[in-house]
Scaffold this motif. Structure first.
Motif, PDB file in Angstrom:
ATOM      1  N   THR A  79       0.845  -1.193   0.000  1.00 22.38           N
ATOM      2  CA  THR A  79       0.000   0.000   0.000  1.00 22.38           C
ATOM      3  C   THR A  79       0.880   1.243   0.000  1.00 22.38           C
ATOM      4  OG1 THR A  79      -0.130   0.028   2.417  1.00 22.38           O
ATOM      5  CG2 THR A  79      -1.887  -1.136   1.257  1.00 22.38           C
ATOM      6  N   PHE A  80       0.373   2.310  -0.602  1.00 19.14           N
ATOM      7  CA  PHE A  80       1.095   3.577  -0.586  1.00 19.14           C
ATOM      8  C   PHE A  80       1.188   4.104   0.831  1.00 19.14           C
ATOM      9  CE2 PHE A  80      -0.085   3.938  -5.128  1.00 19.14           C
ATOM     10  CZ  PHE A  80       1.149   4.286  -5.639  1.00 19.14           C
ATOM     11  N   ASP A  81       2.320   4.712   1.164  1.00 19.01           N
ATOM     12  CA  ASP A  81       2.515   5.327   2.468  1.00 19.01           C
ATOM     13  C   ASP A  81       2.847   6.802   2.320  1.00 19.01           C
ATOM     14  OD1 ASP A  81       2.941   4.766   5.492  1.00 19.01           O
ATOM     15  OD2 ASP A  81       4.664   5.987   4.875  1.00 19.01           O
ATOM     16  N   HIS A  82       3.928   7.126   1.599  1.00 17.39           N
ATOM     17  CA  HIS A  82       4.286   8.528   1.416  1.00 17.39           C
ATOM     18  C   HIS A  82       5.155   8.697   0.175  1.00 17.39           C
ATOM     19  CE1 HIS A  82       7.942   7.168   3.607  1.00 17.39           C
ATOM     20  NE2 HIS A  82       8.555   8.149   2.954  1.00 17.39           N
ATOM     21  N   ASN A  83       5.266   9.942  -0.261  1.00 12.67           N
ATOM     22  CA  ASN A  83       6.206  10.352  -1.293  1.00 12.67           C
ATOM     23  C   ASN A  83       7.140  11.367  -0.676  1.00 12.67           C
ATOM     24  OD1 ASN A  83       3.535   9.742  -2.903  1.00 12.67           O
ATOM     25  ND2 ASN A  83       5.224   9.469  -4.308  1.00 12.67           N
ATOM     26  N   ASN A  84       8.354  11.449  -1.210  1.00  8.97           N
ATOM     27  CA  ASN A  84       9.360  12.353  -0.676  1.00  8.97           C
ATOM     28  C   ASN A  84       9.847  13.326  -1.742  1.00  8.97           C
ATOM     29  OD1 ASN A  84      12.622  12.594  -0.763  1.00  8.97           O
ATOM     30  ND2 ASN A  84      11.785  13.087   1.226  1.00  8.97           N
ATOM     31  N   ILE A  85      10.050  14.560  -1.332  1.00 11.01           N
ATOM     32  CA  ILE A  85      10.781  15.533  -2.141  1.00 11.01           C
ATOM     33  C   ILE A  85      11.755  16.267  -1.227  1.00 11.01           C
ATOM     34  CG2 ILE A  85       8.998  15.816  -3.913  1.00 11.01           C
ATOM     35  CD1 ILE A  85       8.179  18.416  -2.569  1.00 11.01           C
ATOM     36  N   ASN A  86      12.872  16.694  -1.791  1.00  9.89           N
ATOM     37  CA  ASN A  86      13.857  17.470  -1.036  1.00  9.89           C
ATOM     38  C   ASN A  86      13.616  18.944  -1.282  1.00  9.89           C
ATOM     39  OD1 ASN A  86      14.836  14.907  -0.620  1.00  9.89           O
ATOM     40  ND2 ASN A  86      16.960  15.477  -0.927  1.00  9.89           N
ATOM     41  N   VAL A  87      13.763  19.746  -0.233  1.00  6.01           N
ATOM     42  CA  VAL A  87      13.485  21.179  -0.330  1.00  6.01           C
ATOM     43  C   VAL A  87      14.658  21.984   0.213  1.00  6.01           C
ATOM     44  CG1 VAL A  87      10.987  20.798  -0.182  1.00  6.01           C
ATOM     45  CG2 VAL A  87      12.267  21.263   1.905  1.00  6.01           C
ATOM     46  N   LEU A  88      14.862  23.170  -0.365  1.00  7.06           N
ATOM     47  CA  LEU A  88      15.946  24.050   0.081  1.00  7.06           C
ATOM     48  C   LEU A  88      15.547  24.893   1.289  1.00  7.06           C
ATOM     49  CD1 LEU A  88      17.579  25.474  -3.165  1.00  7.06           C
ATOM     50  CD2 LEU A  88      18.619  23.987  -1.446  1.00  7.06           C
ATOM     51  N   ASP A  89      14.336  25.408   1.282  1.00  7.55           N
ATOM     52  CA  ASP A  89      13.853  26.286   2.347  1.00  7.55           C
ATOM     53  C   ASP A  89      12.605  25.643   2.946  1.00  7.55           C
ATOM     54  OD1 ASP A  89      12.526  28.292   3.841  1.00  7.55           O
ATOM     55  OD2 ASP A  89      13.395  29.877   2.596  1.00  7.55           O
ATOM     56  N   LEU A  90      12.794  24.940   4.056  1.00 13.05           N
ATOM     57  CA  LEU A  90      11.705  24.166   4.658  1.00 13.05           C
ATOM     58  C   LEU A  90      10.515  25.041   5.020  1.00 13.05           C
ATOM     59  CD1 LEU A  90      10.639  21.454   5.622  1.00 13.05           C
ATOM     60  CD2 LEU A  90      11.832  21.847   7.805  1.00 13.05           C
ATOM     61  N   GLU A  91      10.751  26.174   5.645  1.00 13.87           N
ATOM     62  CA  GLU A  91       9.647  27.039   6.068  1.00 13.87           C
ATOM     63  C   GLU A  91       8.856  27.571   4.865  1.00 13.87           C
ATOM     64  OE1 GLU A  91       8.538  27.095   9.149  1.00 13.87           O
ATOM     65  OE2 GLU A  91      10.220  25.753   9.559  1.00 13.87           O
ATOM     66  N   LYS A  92       9.562  27.936   3.813  1.00  9.64           N
ATOM     67  CA  LYS A  92       8.907  28.416   2.592  1.00  9.64           C
ATOM     68  C   LYS A  92       8.054  27.310   1.976  1.00  9.64           C
ATOM     69  CE  LYS A  92      10.090  30.931  -1.633  1.00  9.64           C
ATOM     70  NZ  LYS A  92      11.194  31.491  -2.422  1.00  9.64           N
ATOM     71  N   SER A  93       8.578  26.090   1.947  1.00 10.65           N
ATOM     72  CA  SER A  93       7.829  24.961   1.394  1.00 10.65           C
ATOM     73  C   SER A  93       6.619  24.620   2.257  1.00 10.65           C
ATOM     74  CB  SER A  93       8.736  23.737   1.251  1.00 10.65           C
ATOM     75  OG  SER A  93       9.712  23.975   0.268  1.00 10.65           O
ATOM     76  N   LEU A  94       6.786  24.626   3.574  1.00  9.32           N
ATOM     77  CA  LEU A  94       5.648  24.364   4.466  1.00  9.32           C
ATOM     78  C   LEU A  94       4.539  25.388   4.246  1.00  9.32           C
ATOM     79  CD1 LEU A  94       7.513  23.456   7.772  1.00  9.32           C
ATOM     80  CD2 LEU A  94       6.144  21.913   6.349  1.00  9.32           C
TER      81      LEU A  94
END
Length: 123
Positions: A4-19
């Motif tokens: 079953t699917f659980d999660h997908n991942n991406i890497n981000v440079l600016d965590l707060e901006k992405s959130l």
């Protein structure tokens, strides 16, 4: 055996901006966080509040360059119950990067250049 699917991942440079982007653009909320003891990485899992599938954002302390997304042919696909409302919201955010009116879909661009496909409700 059942997978079953659980999660997908991406890497981000600016965590707060992405959130902030994923909260404003899609309403995704943080459901879990893991921080390395030495501060070298932070993993934040975002949920849609409906399914158990999450999006994992990975921030790496020592990574400073934009991520190489290749031809950016991979993407997330998100279905929305109010397609027209979502379109107007994303238009105001100025994050629509591609539209395919013939197919009835469009894509938004996150702060790191990842594309997110926005789909209308299933008929």
């Amino acid at each position: 055996m059942q997978f079953t699917f659980d999660h997908n991942n991406i890497n981000v440079l600016d965590l707060e901006k992405s959130l902030a982007f994923y909260k404003e653009a899609l309403g995704f909320e943080e459901v879990r966080r893991k921080e390395a003891e030495d501060g070298s990485f932070i993993l934040v899992y975002l949920g849609d509040g409906v399914t158990s599938h999450t999006l994992e954002l990975t921030w790496l302390r020592d990574w400073k360059e934009p991520y190489n997304l290749g031809d950016n042919e991979f993407h997330l696909a998100i279905r929305v119950d109010d397609f027209d409302g979502a379109y107007e919201h994303h238009k105001k955010m100025d994050c629509i990067c591609f539209e395919n009116k013939k197919m009835g879909i469009y894509f938004i661009n996150d702060p790191d250049g990842y594309w997110v496909e926005i789909l209308p409700p299933k008929k």
